[in-house]
Design an enzyme around this catalytic site. Structure first.
Site: not given
Length: 410
Positions: A26-27, A31, A45, A138
């Site tokens: 991701g940004g 991972v 991560k 989330d």
């Protein structure tokens, strides 16, 4: 679980975990599939050096502390972490299987029996989280992993203590995934309550049963307007009729109109039992239906393994342990968009609230294309490979490296 080979710029190890491949990005970070010196698989991560600043490090440290606090059979457990390292990293339980988003995109929606079982399972998991005074904030299809022992919830990076009004985000900003976000979270209300996770669970069950989320739009401001407008009802098309009343209640505009998690479990049980099935049976059927195949290594190119000297003692591979590896596609991965699609959403959005739709940079994707990570100081890649690991993991790592070499442009 999609496992891509390491790039030449990826580290060979982090925190004592040997890295075998990439399983997500991701940004904010990357991972990896890692393995401890004792052979324990882990999802490692790491925060990208380019985005490490005091606020990012503070948020990462908060995620580590929350993962230390949280527990539950349906929560991916924290194994180890170092928020002060360069770069910061954490290792959690590795769950072998697709996330719900990828599974539905690949195999289609779940039957109502299995969707109800998923809803009951995740509702119990969230109830455990809430009893510990936490909110996930989330929950979305990409954060539900369908492992060999059933679904598990991951990614508590945005979790907060339920009664806290303190936020690490700037004023007039919201953090989360808009298409799974309840109106009060989209408006930036503080403090949030357990009803935010009830709404997100409704979005997840709707996606599992129909293949789409409650609101979809190509423009982020239109999407926020749909979510926050009390006159715009969620799209329940394609959902099984027996689940529509429950989904309607879970996706209610007002937080106080949504059911408690215990009521959700009971209503899911009623849907299951109305089809002549027991809850435990439905759970087993869900796991069987969503479990990843156990023969993916058969499609990998053969690797020649040099036999050890006659006097050496080695551990033979456990014939009962199956390792799943999905080869990278020959077509490029789709670029993540600001709105969740049936293809796997890669992460959350950090967006300005709709109150300021004209401001520049009103929405930015928190997850984007991965960035290479420098090799940290310490043991070299060659020396890390000399550490003793199971023959199966060495074969997997070697095959991934060969696949990368075969497809590399240099």
């Amino acid at each position: 679980m999609h496992i891509a080979p390491l790039s030449p710029h990826d580290p060979a190890q982090l925190g004592g975990y040997e890295l075998l491949g990439r399983i997500g990005h991701g940004g904010m970070g990357q991972v990896y599939l890692g393995e401890s010196p004792g052979g324990e698989p882990a999802a490692v991560k790491v925060i990208k050096p380019a985005v490490v600043d005091s606020e990012t490090r503070q948020r990462f440290a908060q995620e580590v502390e929350i993962l230390k606090t949280i527990w539950g059979a349906r929560i991916a457990a924290l194994l180890d972490a170092d928020a002060e390292a360069e770069p910061p990293w954490l290792a959690t339980e590795y769950i072998e299987g697709l996330d719900l988003s990828r599974h539905v995109a690949r195999h289609g929606p779940l039957p109502s029996l299995l969707a109800a079982s998923l809803g009951a399972t995740l509702a119990e998991a969230l109830a455990t989280v809430h009893k510990q005074g936490l909110l996930h904030r989330d929950l979305k299809p990409a954060n539900v992993l369908l492992g060999p022992n059933g679904p598990k919830i991951i990614d508590f990076g945005l979790a907060v203590f339920a009664e806290s009004s303190v936020s690490l985000t700037a004023p007039n900003t919201v953090v989360g995934t808009p298409s799974c976000m309840p109106p009060e979270q989209a408006r930036g209300d503080r403090p949030l309550t357990s009803a935010v996770d009830v709404y997100a669970l409704g979005a997840v069950v709707l996606y599992a049963a129909s293949g789409h989320l409650p609101y979809q739009a190509a423009n982020i401001h239109v999407l926020f307007h749909q979510v926050t407008d009390p006159e715009t009802a969620p799209d329940l098309s394609g959902a099984p009729g027996e689940l529509v009343p429950l989904l309607t209640a879970m996706l209610a505009h007002k937080a106080e109109d949504r059911p408690a998690l215990s009521d959700i479990v009971q209503q899911c049980r009623a849907v299951i039992e109305a089809q002549g099935c027991k809850v435990a049976q439905a759970r087993r059927r869900l796991t069987t239906h969503t479990a990843a195949p156990s023969h993916m290594l058969d499609g990998l190119p053969p690797t020649v393994v040099t036999p050890p000297p006659p006097t050496a003692f080695v551990d033979l591979p456990d014939p009962g342990r199956a390792t799943t590896v999905v080869l990278p596609s020959t077509t490029p991965e789709p670029v993540p968009t600001l709105v969740d699609r049936p293809t796997p959403p890669s992460g959350s959005l950090i967006a300005k609230t709709p109150a300021d739709p004209t401001s520049p940079g009103a929405a930015t994707a928190a997850d984007g294309p991965s960035a290479s990570l420098p090799v940290p100081s310490g043991p070299s890649r060659a020396s890390s490979r000399q550490r003793r690991h199971s023959p199966q993991s060495r074969i997997t790592a070697q095959r991934l490296r060969e696949v990368y070499a075969a497809n590399a442009a240099f």
